[in-house]
Every structure is written in structure tokens, then in C-alpha cells.
Design a protein around this motif. Structure first.
Motif, PDB file in Angstrom:
ATOM      1  N   ASP A  62      -4.986   4.994   4.716  1.00  0.00           N
ATOM      2  CA  ASP A  62      -4.667   6.125   3.846  1.00  0.00           C
ATOM      3  C   ASP A  62      -4.511   5.657   2.405  1.00  0.00           C
ATOM      4  OD1 ASP A  62      -4.731   7.723   6.076  1.00  0.00           O
ATOM      5  OD2 ASP A  62      -2.560   7.863   6.292  1.00  0.00           O
ATOM      6  N   GLY A  63      -5.370   4.737   2.004  1.00  0.00           N
ATOM      7  CA  GLY A  63      -5.413   4.263   0.631  1.00  0.00           C
ATOM      8  C   GLY A  63      -4.627   3.007   0.337  1.00  0.00           C
ATOM      9  N   ALA A  64      -3.812   2.515   1.286  1.00  0.00           N
ATOM     10  CA  ALA A  64      -2.978   1.336   1.043  1.00  0.00           C
ATOM     11  C   ALA A  64      -3.428   0.163   1.894  1.00  0.00           C
ATOM     12  CB  ALA A  64      -1.511   1.660   1.333  1.00  0.00           C
ATOM     13  N   ARG A  65      -3.328  -1.053   1.359  1.00  0.00           N
ATOM     14  CA  ARG A  65      -3.589  -2.254   2.139  1.00  0.00           C
ATOM     15  C   ARG A  65      -2.486  -2.442   3.171  1.00  0.00           C
ATOM     16  NH1 ARG A  65      -7.098  -5.914  -0.500  1.00  0.00           N
ATOM     17  NH2 ARG A  65      -6.934  -7.113   1.431  1.00  0.00           N
ATOM     18  N   PHE A  66      -2.822  -3.068   4.292  1.00  0.00           N
ATOM     19  CA  PHE A  66      -1.848  -3.243   5.366  1.00  0.00           C
ATOM     20  C   PHE A  66      -0.586  -3.959   4.868  1.00  0.00           C
ATOM     21  CE2 PHE A  66       0.063  -5.423   8.973  1.00  0.00           C
ATOM     22  CZ  PHE A  66       0.105  -4.418   9.924  1.00  0.00           C
ATOM     23  N   GLY A  67      -0.753  -4.988   4.070  1.00  0.00           N
ATOM     24  CA  GLY A  67       0.376  -5.761   3.578  1.00  0.00           C
ATOM     25  C   GLY A  67       1.282  -4.985   2.641  1.00  0.00           C
ATOM     26  N   ASN A  68       0.801  -3.848   2.121  1.00  0.00           N
ATOM     27  CA  ASN A  68       1.596  -3.042   1.195  1.00  0.00           C
ATOM     28  C   ASN A  68       2.242  -1.835   1.867  1.00  0.00           C
ATOM     29  OD1 ASN A  68       0.874  -4.737  -0.945  1.00  0.00           O
ATOM     30  ND2 ASN A  68      -0.965  -3.545  -1.384  1.00  0.00           N
ATOM     31  N   LEU A  69       2.060  -1.692   3.179  1.00  0.00           N
ATOM     32  CA  LEU A  69       2.653  -0.559   3.875  1.00  0.00           C
ATOM     33  C   LEU A  69       4.167  -0.738   3.986  1.00  0.00           C
ATOM     34  CD1 LEU A  69       0.074  -0.122   6.813  1.00  0.00           C
ATOM     35  CD2 LEU A  69       0.250   1.277   4.737  1.00  0.00           C
ATOM     36  N   ASP A  70       4.916   0.304   3.652  1.00  0.00           N
ATOM     37  CA  ASP A  70       6.372   0.228   3.735  1.00  0.00           C
ATOM     38  C   ASP A  70       6.851   0.093   5.175  1.00  0.00           C
ATOM     39  OD1 ASP A  70       6.644   0.450   0.984  1.00  0.00           O
ATOM     40  OD2 ASP A  70       6.725   2.641   1.044  1.00  0.00           O
ATOM     41  N   SER A  71       6.191   0.802   6.077  1.00  0.00           N
ATOM     42  CA  SER A  71       6.562   0.779   7.496  1.00  0.00           C
ATOM     43  C   SER A  71       5.296   0.695   8.330  1.00  0.00           C
ATOM     44  CB  SER A  71       7.365   2.035   7.852  1.00  0.00           C
ATOM     45  OG  SER A  71       7.717   2.037   9.223  1.00  0.00           O
TER      46      SER A  71
END
Length: 308
Positions: A62-71
Motif C-alpha cells: 500500500d505504498g510503503a516498504r516492508f521495513g517502514n511499516l508501523d505494524s
């Protein structure tokens, strides 16, 4: 919104395992990920989840890299190896450990045990589980964060028919809830019963994608089965119009002519039909044709296999 893998490439020394591969996983549908052994399916999934670092390319959730996901667990859950569990732990303790590491309450463990039919087995040691119970536990672990997207690598491998049906219906249920599902499998005929979209790769490269119906008709090998008490007359009408006729035990098989055209022709000449239907080649047949040049081993027709 979707998971978008763009130009994923993985190089191991001189071996190019995945070559500039792109695919999209959309919410609300099951995407089947097909390819021969060694095609790069598992490597691709691991790169998408940042378990293996891609040589190049990237994946966004949904537009975010996996490492930048909050949860991360609330965005994507995965079952890549259902047997990667400490065998001395009970099913419940395994799930509680995973939940605690992600800051999830024990109440969520109870929920996923119920969703996957694991409550009666929750206190048994995982080392005593059948293959089917391992798969259920793996799916329960993937569900812990109530994720929007889910990855499953060979979820029906080695299961009996009842287990295969359970997995199939459960994945359909998850997609019906609006989740995006990516599932790899070698059980092609089984996969065709429940996926909405298919991506085929070979030797780490994209080969084709589309719906099951599009794959079954992709190479144009559709035929029409016809039964009639006046077959000779019908054949005499079909062949001059480009239809190619092959006799069968109970009638004829026609290629090069649509069933509707044959039906109209029979009606025009008042020829009674006992059967008229179109047969598309199976997903498995199409898959084998598409990946013929990507098989790691091929049969020589002499009882031996040769490396490709």
C-alpha cells in the motif's frame, strides 16, 4: 491499494535466481503463483517480505516498504515453512510467543485457534502434529495480526483430500473478507478451483498472467464435443466450413469451429443433437506448455530425465 513488487532480481554468485520480476497482489482476490521447481517462487516471496535482500528492485505494501511499516503483522502475514516450529512447544505456546513478540494479546491467540479449528489440539506438542495440523498452525500464525495481505508457500503440499479442501475453502473465505492472498502451489488442477488470478514464472522470469479462464484458452486449444444420430450429414456440413473433425467413441470432436456455429448449422438443416459442448484445455496443460522451456528436468520419453 495493493502489494506491488517491481523489478525484483536476486543474484547468488553466478546464478540469477530471479530476473527483473514484477507482480501485483490486490485485496479481495486469491493470486496463484505458479512455476516449475527452481523457478524462483519461494525466493520471490522471501524478497517481498525482506527475509532475503533483493539484488535490485523493491516491493511496496500500500505504498510503503516492508521495513517502514508501523505494524507489519497487521499488514501482511505469511506461512512460508509450516514446519519451522520448535517441536517441544505446544501449539498455544508457539502462538503466544509470536503474539508477545508483536505486542498482541493472548485473546488474539484464542481467536486464531478457533478460526483454524485448532482449539482441541492447542496443548499438544507440535512435534506430534500431522502435516495437516502443521499447516493449520502455520495459517493460525499468519493470521495473528489480522493482516490485510497473506502469503502461503505450498499450503496444500502433502495434504490428504480433506485437508486440501479445508485450505482451499479457508483461503477463499479470507479473500471474501477483502484480504489479498498470494499462494504458490504445484497442484495446478487444485489451484484452478479457487484462485482469481494467476502469475506464471520460469527460471526466475515472468512468463504470463491472467484469470483461470484466460489461461485455459490461452493457446487456443478448445474443442467442441458433438453427439448426433446423423453425424455423417453433420460432418459433411462442418468440414467445408473449416471445422476439423476427429471421431470419438460416441460422436465427434471439432476444432476450428465454435459450438454456437455448429449448433446453428445443425438447426438450419434440422439435424438433431444429443450433445454439444466446448472443452477447454486444463490449466495444467496450459501451464506445462508455457513452462516447457523452463523445466529444470524434462522427461525424454525413455524412462529417463534429462536436465534442461
Amino acid at each position: 491499494m495493493a502489494i506491488i513488487a517491481d523489478g525484483l532480481t536476486k543474484q547468488y554468485g553466478d546464478k540469477l535466481a530471479v530476473d527483473d520480476l514484477s507482480l501485483t497482489i490486490e485485496p479481495g482476490r486469491v493470486t496463484g503463483f505458479l512455476g516449475p521447481n527452481g523457478a524462483g517462487k519461494s525466493t520471490t516471496m522471501r524478497m517481498m517480505l525482506d527475509i532475503d535482500r533483493a539484488t535490485s528492485g523493491m516491493t511496496t505494501f500500500d505504498g510503503a516498504r516492508f521495513g517502514n511499516l508501523d505494524s507489519p503483522l497487521s499488514v501482511v502475514g505469511a506461512m512460508l515453512d509450516a514446519n519451522a516450529v520448535e517441536p517441544r512447544r505446544s501449539a498455544r505456546d508457539h502462538l503466544r510467543y509470536l503474539a508477545a513478540s508483536a505486542g498482541l494479546p493472548d485473546s488474539r491467540v484464542d481467536e486464531v485457534l478457533g478460526l483454524t479449528g485448532m482449539r482441541e489440539a492447542q496443548n499438544r506438542k507440535v512435534g506430534n502434529f500431522s502435516l495437516g495440523m502443521h499447516q493449520r498452525l502455520g495459517i493460525a500464525a499468519a493470521l495473528l495480526g489480522d493482516p490485510k495481505y497473506m502469503f502461503f508457500d505450498e499450503p496444500t503440499n502433502g495434504l490428504d483430500p480433506e485437508g486440501i479442501r479445508w485450505v482451499r475453502e479457508f483461503l477463499q473465505q479470507l479473500a471474501a473478507e477483502g484480504r489479498g492472498i498470494l499462494v504458490s502451489s504445484h497442484l495446478l488442477s487444485e489451484l484452478s478451483l479457487y484462485v482469481d488470478h494467476i502469475v506464471v514464472i520460469g527460471k526466475g522470469r515472468f512468463i504470463a498472467s491472467g484469470s483461470v479462464a484466460e489461461f485455459e484458452s490461452m493457446t487456443g486449444h478448445a474443442s467442441v464435443t458433438v453427439e448426433s444420430p446423423r453425424l455423417d450429414e453433420l460432418v459433411a456440413l462442418i468440414e467445408p466450413r473449416g471445422g476439423r473433425v476427429t471421431p470419438t467413441p460416441n460422436g465427434i470432436e471439432v476444432t476450428g469451429m465454435a459450438a454456437s456455429a455448429i449448433g446453428d448449422l445443425a438447426a438450419l438443416h434440422r439435424i438433431e443433437l444429443h450433445e454439444l459442448h466446448t472443452e477447454h484445455q486444463s490449466l495444467e496443460t496450459t501451464f506445462l506448455e508455457l513452462t516447457a522451456d523452463s523445466q529444470e528436468y524434462r522427461s525424454t520419453g525413455t524412462g529417463r530425465e534429462e536436465a534442461s
